[in-house]
Design an enzyme around this catalytic site. Structure first.
Site, PDB file in Angstrom:
ATOM      1  N   SER A 127      24.674   7.498  -0.463  1.00 48.24           N
ATOM      2  CA  SER A 127      25.973   7.765  -0.023  1.00 48.24           C
ATOM      3  C   SER A 127      26.585   6.393   0.035  1.00 48.24           C
ATOM      4  O   SER A 127      26.106   5.464   0.572  1.00 48.24           O
ATOM      5  CB  SER A 127      26.263   8.497   1.288  1.00 48.24           C
ATOM      6  OG  SER A 127      27.463   8.287   1.800  1.00 48.24           O
ATOM      7  N   TYR A 152      24.201   9.752  10.824  1.00 45.93           N
ATOM      8  CA  TYR A 152      24.002  10.200   9.521  1.00 45.93           C
ATOM      9  C   TYR A 152      23.725   8.827   8.438  1.00 45.93           C
ATOM     10  O   TYR A 152      23.124   9.045   7.472  1.00 45.93           O
ATOM     11  CB  TYR A 152      25.068  11.200   8.932  1.00 45.93           C
ATOM     12  CG  TYR A 152      25.154  11.208   7.518  1.00 45.93           C
ATOM     13  CD1 TYR A 152      24.202  12.237   6.831  1.00 45.93           C
ATOM     14  CD2 TYR A 152      26.116  10.889   6.754  1.00 45.93           C
ATOM     15  CE1 TYR A 152      24.368  12.483   5.430  1.00 45.93           C
ATOM     16  CE2 TYR A 152      26.261  10.791   5.352  1.00 45.93           C
ATOM     17  CZ  TYR A 152      25.441  11.881   4.853  1.00 45.93           C
ATOM     18  OH  TYR A 152      25.485  11.857   3.439  1.00 45.93           O
ATOM     19  N   LYS A 156      20.600   7.575   5.970  1.00 45.39           N
ATOM     20  CA  LYS A 156      20.712   7.086   4.402  1.00 45.39           C
ATOM     21  C   LYS A 156      20.187   5.644   4.063  1.00 45.39           C
ATOM     22  O   LYS A 156      19.609   5.522   3.098  1.00 45.39           O
ATOM     23  CB  LYS A 156      22.161   7.342   3.862  1.00 45.39           C
ATOM     24  CG  LYS A 156      22.719   8.730   3.852  1.00 45.39           C
ATOM     25  CD  LYS A 156      21.984   9.516   2.691  1.00 45.39           C
ATOM     26  CE  LYS A 156      22.136  11.146   2.929  1.00 45.39           C
ATOM     27  NZ  LYS A 156      21.416  11.754   1.946  1.00 45.39           N
TER      28      LYS A 156
HETATM   29  P1  NAD Z   1      24.357  20.494   1.302  1.00 47.27           P
HETATM   30  O1  NAD Z   1      24.086  20.815   2.912  1.00 47.27           O
HETATM   31  O2  NAD Z   1      25.201  21.434   0.718  1.00 47.27           O
HETATM   32  O3  NAD Z   1      22.905  20.597   0.742  1.00 47.27           O
HETATM   33  C1  NAD Z   1      21.958  20.014   1.365  1.00 47.27           C
HETATM   34  C2  NAD Z   1      20.881  21.052   1.260  1.00 47.27           C
HETATM   35  O4  NAD Z   1      19.605  20.742   1.793  1.00 47.27           O
HETATM   36  C3  NAD Z   1      21.264  22.447   1.845  1.00 47.27           C
HETATM   37  O5  NAD Z   1      21.094  23.660   0.915  1.00 47.27           O
HETATM   38  C4  NAD Z   1      20.184  22.565   3.146  1.00 47.27           C
HETATM   39  O6  NAD Z   1      19.918  24.001   3.365  1.00 47.27           O
HETATM   40  C5  NAD Z   1      19.106  21.795   2.626  1.00 47.27           C
HETATM   41  N1  NAD Z   1      18.311  21.160   3.725  1.00 47.27           N
HETATM   42  C6  NAD Z   1      18.779  20.750   4.925  1.00 47.27           C
HETATM   43  N2  NAD Z   1      17.685  20.497   5.716  1.00 47.27           N
HETATM   44  C7  NAD Z   1      16.573  20.685   4.977  1.00 47.27           C
HETATM   45  C8  NAD Z   1      15.159  20.778   5.328  1.00 47.27           C
HETATM   46  N3  NAD Z   1      14.826  20.351   6.600  1.00 47.27           N
HETATM   47  N4  NAD Z   1      14.415  21.338   4.656  1.00 47.27           N
HETATM   48  C9  NAD Z   1      14.493  21.772   3.542  1.00 47.27           C
HETATM   49  N5  NAD Z   1      15.946  22.008   2.958  1.00 47.27           N
HETATM   50  C10 NAD Z   1      16.890  21.471   3.993  1.00 47.27           C
HETATM   51  O7  NAD Z   1      25.010  19.071   1.072  1.00 47.27           O
HETATM   52  P2  NAD Z   1      25.452  18.387  -0.190  1.00 47.27           P
HETATM   53  O8  NAD Z   1      26.825  17.994  -0.258  1.00 47.27           O
HETATM   54  O9  NAD Z   1      24.841  19.170  -1.374  1.00 47.27           O
HETATM   55  O10 NAD Z   1      24.718  17.166  -0.230  1.00 47.27           O
HETATM   56  C11 NAD Z   1      23.298  17.083  -0.992  1.00 47.27           C
HETATM   57  C12 NAD Z   1      22.778  15.540  -0.634  1.00 47.27           C
HETATM   58  O11 NAD Z   1      24.007  14.517  -1.067  1.00 47.27           O
HETATM   59  C13 NAD Z   1      22.585  15.174   0.854  1.00 47.27           C
HETATM   60  O12 NAD Z   1      21.415  14.385   1.120  1.00 47.27           O
HETATM   61  C14 NAD Z   1      24.126  14.531   1.275  1.00 47.27           C
HETATM   62  O13 NAD Z   1      23.521  13.728   2.542  1.00 47.27           O
HETATM   63  C15 NAD Z   1      24.125  13.637   0.125  1.00 47.27           C
HETATM   64  N6  NAD Z   1      25.453  13.160  -0.189  1.00 47.27           N
HETATM   65  C16 NAD Z   1      26.438  14.177   0.027  1.00 47.27           C
HETATM   66  C17 NAD Z   1      27.862  13.940  -0.205  1.00 47.27           C
HETATM   67  C18 NAD Z   1      29.175  14.813  -0.047  1.00 47.27           C
HETATM   68  O14 NAD Z   1      30.280  14.591   0.275  1.00 47.27           O
HETATM   69  N7  NAD Z   1      28.561  16.017  -0.240  1.00 47.27           N
HETATM   70  C19 NAD Z   1      28.118  12.578  -0.105  1.00 47.27           C
HETATM   71  C20 NAD Z   1      27.255  11.478  -0.046  1.00 47.27           C
HETATM   72  C21 NAD Z   1      25.951  11.844   0.042  1.00 47.27           C
HETATM   73  C1  UD1 Z   2      32.934  11.426   5.215  1.00 46.29           C
HETATM   74  C2  UD1 Z   2      32.062  10.728   6.300  1.00 46.29           C
HETATM   75  C3  UD1 Z   2      31.103  10.064   5.487  1.00 46.29           C
HETATM   76  C4  UD1 Z   2      30.058  10.995   4.265  1.00 46.29           C
HETATM   77  C5  UD1 Z   2      31.433  11.823   3.511  1.00 46.29           C
HETATM   78  C6  UD1 Z   2      30.779  12.804   2.603  1.00 46.29           C
HETATM   79  C7  UD1 Z   2      33.234  10.358   8.397  1.00 46.29           C
HETATM   80  C8  UD1 Z   2      33.734   9.124   9.037  1.00 46.29           C
HETATM   81  N1  UD1 Z   2      32.766   9.954   6.853  1.00 46.29           N
HETATM   82  O1  UD1 Z   2      33.624  10.477   4.461  1.00 46.29           O
HETATM   83  O2  UD1 Z   2      29.955   9.516   6.337  1.00 46.29           O
HETATM   84  O3  UD1 Z   2      29.279  10.331   3.573  1.00 46.29           O
HETATM   85  O4  UD1 Z   2      32.435  12.386   4.279  1.00 46.29           O
HETATM   86  O5  UD1 Z   2      30.368  13.862   3.510  1.00 46.29           O
HETATM   87  O6  UD1 Z   2      33.300  11.396   8.473  1.00 46.29           O
HETATM   88  N2  UD1 Z   2      40.964  13.560   6.086  1.00 46.29           N
HETATM   89  C9  UD1 Z   2      42.169  13.976   6.765  1.00 46.29           C
HETATM   90  N3  UD1 Z   2      42.066  15.264   7.349  1.00 46.29           N
HETATM   91  C10 UD1 Z   2      40.915  16.150   7.145  1.00 46.29           C
HETATM   92  C11 UD1 Z   2      39.719  15.615   6.724  1.00 46.29           C
HETATM   93  C12 UD1 Z   2      39.867  14.280   6.161  1.00 46.29           C
HETATM   94  O7  UD1 Z   2      43.007  13.198   6.746  1.00 46.29           O
HETATM   95  O8  UD1 Z   2      40.878  17.310   7.910  1.00 46.29           O
HETATM   96  C13 UD1 Z   2      41.107  12.132   5.630  1.00 46.29           C
HETATM   97  C14 UD1 Z   2      39.977  11.184   6.213  1.00 46.29           C
HETATM   98  O9  UD1 Z   2      40.509  10.429   7.410  1.00 46.29           O
HETATM   99  C15 UD1 Z   2      39.760  10.372   4.936  1.00 46.29           C
HETATM  100  C16 UD1 Z   2      39.891  11.128   3.844  1.00 46.29           C
HETATM  101  O10 UD1 Z   2      40.513  12.657   4.236  1.00 46.29           O
HETATM  102  O11 UD1 Z   2      40.969   9.286   4.940  1.00 46.29           O
HETATM  103  C17 UD1 Z   2      38.710  11.620   3.294  1.00 46.29           C
HETATM  104  O12 UD1 Z   2      37.770  12.220   4.312  1.00 46.29           O
HETATM  105  P1  UD1 Z   2      36.510  12.966   3.815  1.00 46.29           P
HETATM  106  O13 UD1 Z   2      36.626  14.028   3.049  1.00 46.29           O
HETATM  107  O14 UD1 Z   2      35.855  13.480   5.308  1.00 46.29           O
HETATM  108  O15 UD1 Z   2      35.499  11.821   3.530  1.00 46.29           O
HETATM  109  P2  UD1 Z   2      35.231  10.341   4.051  1.00 46.29           P
HETATM  110  O16 UD1 Z   2      35.804  10.076   5.540  1.00 46.29           O
HETATM  111  O17 UD1 Z   2      35.298   9.509   2.910  1.00 46.29           O
END
Ligand code: NAD
Ligand code: UD1
Length: 345
Positions: A127, A152, A156
């Site tokens: 991330s 979290y 990563k």
């Molecule tokens: P998600 O929660 O939808 O997917 C994660 C999946 O992992 C889920 O289906 C959950 O059931 C499974 N899981 C959790 N713990 C587990 C375990 N112990 N054993 C087996 N399965 C398990 O999340 P996502 O948004 O699809 O994210 C996928 C990956 O990308 C994650 O590692 C997340 O940290 C990373 N990531 C996501 C974002 C985002 O904004 N969505 C941003 C940056 C990185």
């Molecule tokens: C957040 C997480 C980051 C994670 C990412 C993806 C925090 C501090 N950071 O990032 O670690 O990798 O999600 O899961 O939680 N916002 C509002 N109102 C809301 C929600 C968000 O104003 O109800 C604003 C936030 O202040 C930010 C922007 O929207 O400026 C994006 O927020 P968000 O979608 O949560 O993503 P990140 O903060 O970038």
């Protein structure tokens, strides 16, 4: 060339399901492993509907090493795409041990089992959070990492370091760390999408739930940032672009790549108010909002320099903000309660 299946951990989740679709469409054999703690089997049924294929699925926890071994015993795995883990920032601050155990401990389990079965190819979901508060923008892969303010984000960072260390120690590994910026949107079919449990933490799921009537109004956290309109700026990337980035990374890994790191973003920054306006346009629904103070741990601006991914992987994000909002609205309006058929929170 992949000489076996792609094991997708966390493949029932948001980014995982979209990536499974792209992998299947590109002709790869896929096995999903997920303990379903933040997903349901319904998401994989939808993947089957979209692709016309049936994904082999194993309900196994990352912490269950024998369960992992069983998957590797029964299947020839070529590469692991590792999405599984916990991702709620707030929860990670309340329960850091759970996050370290699941994300870091679970990844170590997985790596040990991969090694036992001589599978040395892995693509990891990292991330942009590993960059912490940026020293400069746009953020390229050379930007220092590790300044994370929550557990979290630290998981990563630690996992990235573990993967780099094994690559240094054992030359047979091919590791690609993909640093996602802010994934949003849904598959164009509207059949799969992000389905947060409870009140969404992230901006776009919250906005789409306001539009569909599940939430009264958006709270805008912080209007005094040093940004064009005072609200936070992020690099939102369509989840289908992100998923295709994984396929491009896999093709790169197949050539033998050692340890590589890529940003997956669009390179463009949009503010909270830009996003609300774009979603209003796509959905035709008003997004009422109130303003509040800054959210703890938030930064003003974060957007990528994604040119390295273009250069090495031949990948770049193609889908614009309007498409992100249209596709998210299709998913949200067709599935107001996500994958659940009734009830909401
Ligand atoms: P998600 O929660 O939808 O997917 C994660 C999946 O992992 C889920 O289906 C959950 O059931 C499974 N899981 C959790 N713990 C587990 C375990 N112990 N054993 C087996 N399965 C398990 O999340 P996502 O948004 O699809 O994210 C996928 C990956 O990308 C994650 O590692 C997340 O940290 C990373 N990531 C996501 C974002 C985002 O904004 N969505 C941003 C940056 C990185
Ligand atoms: C957040 C997480 C980051 C994670 C990412 C993806 C925090 C501090 N950071 O990032 O670690 O990798 O999600 O899961 O939680 N916002 C509002 N109102 C809301 C929600 C968000 O104003 O109800 C604003 C936030 O202040 C930010 C922007 O929207 O400026 C994006 O927020 P968000 O979608 O949560 O993503 P990140 O903060 O970038």
């Amino acid at each position: 060339m992949a000489t076996g299946s792609i094991l997708v951990t966390g493949g029932a989740g948001y980014v995982g399901t979209h990536t499974v679709v792209e992998l299947l469409n590109s002709g790869y054999d896929v096995i999903v492993m997920d303990n379903l703690v933040n997903a349901s089997m319904e998401s994989l049924k939808r993947v089957n509907e979209i692709t016309g294929k049936t994904v082999q699925t194993c309900a196994v926890d990352l912490l269950n090493k024998d369960g992992l071994r069983d998957i590797f015993k029964k299947n020839k795995i070529y590469c692991v795409m590792h999405f599984a883990g916990l991702k709620a920032v707030g929860e990670s601050c309340e329960k850091p041990l759970l996050y370290y155990k699941t994300n870091v401990g679970g990844t170590v389990n997985l790596l040990e089992v991969m090694k036992e079965f001589e599978v040395y190819n892995i693509i990891f979901s990292s991330s942009a959070t590993v960059y912490g508060s940026p020293n400069y923008l746009p953020i390229d892969e050379k930007h220092p990492t590790g300044g994370c303010t929550n557990a979290y984000g630290k998981t990563k960072y630690f996992i990235e370091e573990i993967l780099k260390d094994i690559c240094t120690a054992e030359k047979q590994w091919n590791v690609i760390l993909l640093r996602y910026f802010n994934p949003v949107g849904s598959h164009a079919s509207g059949k799969i999408g992000e389905d947060p449990q409870g009140i969404p933490n992230n901006l776009m799921p919250f906005i789409s739930q306001v539009a569909v009537g599940r939430r009264k109004e958006l709270t805008v956290y912080g209007t005094d940032y040093d940004t064009p309109d005072g609200t936070g700026v992020r690099d939102y990337i369509h989840v289908v672009d992100l998923a295709q980035g994984h396929v491009a990374a896999l093709k790169h890994l197949e050539k033998g790549c050692g340890c590589k790191v890529y940003n997956l973003g669009t390179g463009k920054g949009y503010s909270v108010l830009d996003m609300a306006k774009a979603f209003e346009k796509a959905s035709g629904k008003p997004i009422p909002y109130v303003t509040a103070g800054r959210r703890a741990g938030d930064i003003a601006s974060c957007y990528s320099d994604a040119s390295l991914a273009k250069q090495d992987l031949g990948w770049e994000a193609k889908l614009d903000l309007a498409k992100m909002c249209e596709d998210l609205w299709r998913w949200q309006s067709n599935n107001p309660n996500g994958f659940r058929t009734e009830g909401s929170s």
